[in-house]
Design a protein around this motif. Structure first.
Motif, PDB file in Angstrom:
ATOM      1  N   ALA A 102      -0.310  -7.265  -9.975  1.00  0.00           N
ATOM      2  CA  ALA A 102       0.089  -6.065  -9.220  1.00  0.00           C
ATOM      3  C   ALA A 102       0.775  -5.055 -10.148  1.00  0.00           C
ATOM      4  O   ALA A 102       0.548  -3.844 -10.050  1.00  0.00           O
ATOM      5  N   LEU A 103       1.577  -5.559 -11.078  1.00  0.00           N
ATOM      6  CA  LEU A 103       2.248  -4.634 -12.016  1.00  0.00           C
ATOM      7  C   LEU A 103       1.233  -3.979 -12.944  1.00  0.00           C
ATOM      8  O   LEU A 103       1.304  -2.775 -13.211  1.00  0.00           O
ATOM      9  N   ASP A 104       0.259  -4.759 -13.414  1.00  0.00           N
ATOM     10  CA  ASP A 104      -0.796  -4.175 -14.271  1.00  0.00           C
ATOM     11  C   ASP A 104      -1.531  -3.079 -13.510  1.00  0.00           C
ATOM     12  O   ASP A 104      -1.788  -1.993 -14.034  1.00  0.00           O
ATOM     13  N   PHE A 105      -1.858  -3.386 -12.243  1.00  0.00           N
ATOM     14  CA  PHE A 105      -2.595  -2.414 -11.422  1.00  0.00           C
ATOM     15  C   PHE A 105      -1.760  -1.137 -11.267  1.00  0.00           C
ATOM     16  O   PHE A 105      -2.236  -0.023 -11.495  1.00  0.00           O
ATOM     17  N   ALA A 106      -0.489  -1.317 -10.891  1.00  0.00           N
ATOM     18  CA  ALA A 106       0.376  -0.145 -10.635  1.00  0.00           C
ATOM     19  C   ALA A 106       0.574   0.669 -11.912  1.00  0.00           C
ATOM     20  O   ALA A 106       0.479   1.899 -11.897  1.00  0.00           O
ATOM     21  N   ARG A 107       0.814  -0.015 -13.033  1.00  0.00           N
ATOM     22  CA  ARG A 107       1.101   0.724 -14.278  1.00  0.00           C
ATOM     23  C   ARG A 107      -0.137   1.468 -14.771  1.00  0.00           C
ATOM     24  O   ARG A 107      -0.023   2.568 -15.304  1.00  0.00           O
ATOM     25  N   SER A 108      -1.315   0.865 -14.547  1.00  0.00           N
ATOM     26  CA  SER A 108      -2.531   1.533 -15.026  1.00  0.00           C
ATOM     27  C   SER A 108      -2.812   2.797 -14.214  1.00  0.00           C
ATOM     28  O   SER A 108      -3.510   3.684 -14.658  1.00  0.00           O
ATOM     29  N   ARG A 109      -2.275   2.875 -13.000  1.00  0.00           N
ATOM     30  CA  ARG A 109      -2.496   4.067 -12.159  1.00  0.00           C
ATOM     31  C   ARG A 109      -1.456   5.153 -12.414  1.00  0.00           C
ATOM     32  O   ARG A 109      -1.576   6.246 -11.909  1.00  0.00           O
ATOM     33  N   ARG A 110      -0.393   4.830 -13.105  1.00  0.00           N
ATOM     34  CA  ARG A 110       0.677   5.800 -13.408  1.00  0.00           C
ATOM     35  C   ARG A 110       1.171   6.541 -12.166  1.00  0.00           C
ATOM     36  O   ARG A 110       1.358   7.755 -12.171  1.00  0.00           O
ATOM     37  N   TRP A 111       1.316   5.812 -11.056  1.00  0.00           N
ATOM     38  CA  TRP A 111       1.839   6.434  -9.841  1.00  0.00           C
ATOM     39  C   TRP A 111       3.294   6.845 -10.054  1.00  0.00           C
ATOM     40  O   TRP A 111       4.032   6.162 -10.772  1.00  0.00           O
ATOM     41  N   THR A 112       3.676   7.948  -9.402  1.00  0.00           N
ATOM     42  CA  THR A 112       5.121   8.211  -9.343  1.00  0.00           C
ATOM     43  C   THR A 112       5.552   7.785  -7.950  1.00  0.00           C
ATOM     44  O   THR A 112       4.873   8.066  -6.971  1.00  0.00           O
ATOM     45  N   GLN A 113       6.641   7.105  -7.856  1.00  0.00           N
ATOM     46  CA  GLN A 113       7.215   6.627  -6.594  1.00  0.00           C
ATOM     47  C   GLN A 113       6.197   5.897  -5.702  1.00  0.00           C
ATOM     48  O   GLN A 113       5.940   6.303  -4.563  1.00  0.00           O
ATOM     49  N   PRO A 114       5.566   4.839  -6.219  1.00  0.00           N
ATOM     50  CA  PRO A 114       4.601   4.103  -5.395  1.00  0.00           C
ATOM     51  C   PRO A 114       5.257   3.452  -4.177  1.00  0.00           C
ATOM     52  O   PRO A 114       6.417   3.030  -4.233  1.00  0.00           O
ATOM     53  N   LYS A 115       4.468   3.384  -3.091  1.00  0.00           N
ATOM     54  CA  LYS A 115       4.936   2.707  -1.876  1.00  0.00           C
ATOM     55  C   LYS A 115       4.238   1.355  -1.784  1.00  0.00           C
ATOM     56  O   LYS A 115       3.006   1.275  -1.828  1.00  0.00           O
ATOM     57  N   LEU A 134       9.566  -1.957 -11.079  1.00  0.00           N
ATOM     58  CA  LEU A 134       9.100  -0.572 -10.906  1.00  0.00           C
ATOM     59  C   LEU A 134      10.249   0.250 -10.302  1.00  0.00           C
ATOM     60  O   LEU A 134      10.365   0.368  -9.071  1.00  0.00           O
ATOM     61  N   PRO A 135      11.097   0.817 -11.138  1.00  0.00           N
ATOM     62  CA  PRO A 135      12.343   1.412 -10.632  1.00  0.00           C
ATOM     63  C   PRO A 135      12.159   2.605  -9.700  1.00  0.00           C
ATOM     64  O   PRO A 135      13.084   2.940  -8.962  1.00  0.00           O
ATOM     65  N   ASP A 136      10.965   3.217  -9.691  1.00  0.00           N
ATOM     66  CA  ASP A 136      10.758   4.364  -8.787  1.00  0.00           C
ATOM     67  C   ASP A 136      10.060   3.965  -7.497  1.00  0.00           C
ATOM     68  O   ASP A 136       9.770   4.829  -6.656  1.00  0.00           O
ATOM     69  N   ALA A 137       9.754   2.684  -7.349  1.00  0.00           N
ATOM     70  CA  ALA A 137       8.989   2.254  -6.175  1.00  0.00           C
ATOM     71  C   ALA A 137       9.899   2.021  -4.975  1.00  0.00           C
ATOM     72  O   ALA A 137      11.090   1.724  -5.117  1.00  0.00           O
ATOM     73  N   THR A 138       9.291   2.162  -3.775  1.00  0.00           N
ATOM     74  CA  THR A 138       9.974   1.758  -2.544  1.00  0.00           C
ATOM     75  C   THR A 138       9.056   0.773  -1.833  1.00  0.00           C
ATOM     76  O   THR A 138       7.853   0.710  -2.143  1.00  0.00           O
ATOM     77  N   GLY A 139       9.595   0.016  -0.880  1.00  0.00           N
ATOM     78  CA  GLY A 139       8.728  -0.987  -0.273  1.00  0.00           C
ATOM     79  C   GLY A 139       9.141  -1.429   1.103  1.00  0.00           C
ATOM     80  O   GLY A 139      10.270  -1.194   1.555  1.00  0.00           O
ATOM     81  N   GLY A 236      -5.690   3.275  -3.894  1.00  0.00           N
ATOM     82  CA  GLY A 236      -4.685   2.207  -3.835  1.00  0.00           C
ATOM     83  C   GLY A 236      -5.276   0.833  -4.110  1.00  0.00           C
ATOM     84  O   GLY A 236      -6.502   0.669  -4.177  1.00  0.00           O
ATOM     85  N   GLY A 237      -4.392  -0.152  -4.244  1.00  0.00           N
ATOM     86  CA  GLY A 237      -4.842  -1.506  -4.548  1.00  0.00           C
ATOM     87  C   GLY A 237      -4.244  -2.517  -3.585  1.00  0.00           C
ATOM     88  O   GLY A 237      -3.099  -2.367  -3.134  1.00  0.00           O
ATOM     89  N   ALA A 238      -5.038  -3.539  -3.250  1.00  0.00           N
ATOM     90  CA  ALA A 238      -4.545  -4.631  -2.400  1.00  0.00           C
ATOM     91  C   ALA A 238      -4.788  -5.927  -3.157  1.00  0.00           C
ATOM     92  O   ALA A 238      -5.921  -6.203  -3.568  1.00  0.00           O
ATOM     93  N   LEU A 239      -3.718  -6.686  -3.358  1.00  0.00           N
ATOM     94  CA  LEU A 239      -3.841  -7.907  -4.157  1.00  0.00           C
ATOM     95  C   LEU A 239      -3.367  -9.097  -3.333  1.00  0.00           C
ATOM     96  O   LEU A 239      -2.290  -9.054  -2.724  1.00  0.00           O
ATOM     97  N   PHE A 240      -4.170 -10.151  -3.347  1.00  0.00           N
ATOM     98  CA  PHE A 240      -3.870 -11.323  -2.541  1.00  0.00           C
ATOM     99  C   PHE A 240      -3.842 -12.574  -3.405  1.00  0.00           C
ATOM    100  O   PHE A 240      -4.714 -12.754  -4.262  1.00  0.00           O
ATOM    101  N   GLU A 241      -2.857 -13.430  -3.115  1.00  0.00           N
ATOM    102  CA  GLU A 241      -2.948 -14.764  -3.708  1.00  0.00           C
ATOM    103  C   GLU A 241      -3.992 -15.539  -2.901  1.00  0.00           C
ATOM    104  O   GLU A 241      -4.128 -15.353  -1.687  1.00  0.00           O
ATOM    105  N   ILE A 242      -4.722 -16.404  -3.596  1.00  0.00           N
ATOM    106  CA  ILE A 242      -5.791 -17.182  -2.937  1.00  0.00           C
ATOM    107  C   ILE A 242      -5.747 -18.628  -3.431  1.00  0.00           C
ATOM    108  O   ILE A 242      -5.191 -18.926  -4.490  1.00  0.00           O
TER     109      ILE A 242
END
Ligand SMILES: C[S@@+](CC[C@H](N)C(=O)[O-])C[C@H]1O[C@@H](n2cnc3c(N)ncnc32)[C@H](O)[C@@H]1O
Length: 280
Positions: A102-115, A134-139, A236-242
């Motif tokens: 998930a971090l690789d996905f988020a960092r590769s997208r260079r989102w600002t303030q990802p939700k 991800l210090p700018d993220a909210t969740g 956006g991305g959706a990541l699941f453990e399987i």
């Protein structure tokens, strides 16, 4: 204390509890109230009667099958020290694969303030790890179990993240409208047919609500898939453990909703553990 640690590690190894040396260190930390650095620098101090009795109890519980996290009421996850109770799954090392992907996905997208949305948040482990990195993220974290929600909330506060996240008690994403950049979930995925094969440490100590995903283990993915187009922002991305044999079936379930497989990531044992989808 160094001597107690050695004896404990050897008793755990004899009982087949591996990695014995690491478990001995964690149990000694819990019994002594010292951290790993203090244990190293004060290793030649005597343990003392009270601590020795506590350590003895911990050892007996561990040898009887209780996982270390359950005994201590705390678990290490992605460098964070989290509270765990019998109401939540003790977060697993395998789930760190999901956090990394998930971090690789988020960092590769260079989102600002990802939700971020964490479905089936349990102890809040995944949400805490992502927000911490991800210090700018909210969740938002969602769980059906009110007791799990209380633990997740406590863990957010414990990690200093409560101002960037909320925990909601509910049935998956039923009550949610908002669109998210990143959706993560480690849903229950053990097939009921595999219940009898589960290690006692799992079956006897983790809540059933956190473990079983219907007769073939895939019920939660089927339940979550139709909500994703509504919840996931374009790009956006959706990541699941399987489960390690579920990648093809889970891919089919989400592809039917218009999502494309971006990646299947493997755990440290080389088995499929995470599937990532992206929304075009
Ligand atoms: C495998 S555990 C994962 C816990 C945590 N995310 C982790 O990785 O350690 C699955 C979680 O899904 C929750 N859960 C089960 N059914 C649910 C539902 N219908 N809606 C929301 N959460 C649910 C369980 O209570 C449990 O906390």
């Amino acid at each position: 204390m160094a001597q107690a640690r050695k004896l404990l590690a050897s008793a755990l190894a004899d009982a087949g509890k591996e990695p014995a040396a690491l478990e001995a260190r964690h149990l000694l930390e819990g019994a002594s109230g010292l951290n790993s650095l203090e244990l190293l620098t004060r290793g030649d101090e005597p343990l003392g009667l009270e601590r020795a009795e506590r350590l003895q109890r911990f050892m007996e519980c561990r040898i009887a099958g209780a996982p270390v996290g359950r005994i201590l009421g705390r678990s290490g996850f992605y460098g964070l020290d989290l509270l765990v109770t019998p109401d939540v799954l003790d977060p697993r090392a395998d789930t760190e694969t999901l956090v990394n992907a998930a971090l690789d996905f988020a960092r590769s997208r260079r989102w600002t303030q990802p939700k971020i949305l964490d479905l089936g948040t349990g102890s809040g482990a995944i949400l805490c790890a992502l927000l911490d990195a991800l210090p700018d993220a909210t969740g938002i974290g969602v769980d059906l179990s009110p007791s799990a929600c209380r633990i997740a909330q406590a863990n957010l506060a414990r990690c200093g993240l409560a101002n960037r996240a909320s925990i909601m008690c509910g049935n998956w994403a039923e009550a949610l409208l908002g669109a998210f950049d990143l959706i993560v979930s480690n849903p229950p995925y053990i097939a009921l047919t595999e219940k009898s094969e589960l290690a006692e440490e799992v079956a006897d100590h983790d809540p059933a609500l956190a473990l079983y995903g219907g007769s073939d283990g895939l019920d939660c993915y089927r339940r979550l898939a139709p909500d994703l187009p509504r919840l996931l922002k374009p790009g956006g991305g959706a990541l699941f453990e399987i489960g390690w044999r579920q990648a093809a079936d889970v891919a089919n379930i989400f592809e039917a909703e218009g999502l494309g497989v971006a990646e299947v990531a493997r755990d440290s044992g080389g088995r499929d553990r995470v599937i990532a989808f992206s929304r075009p």
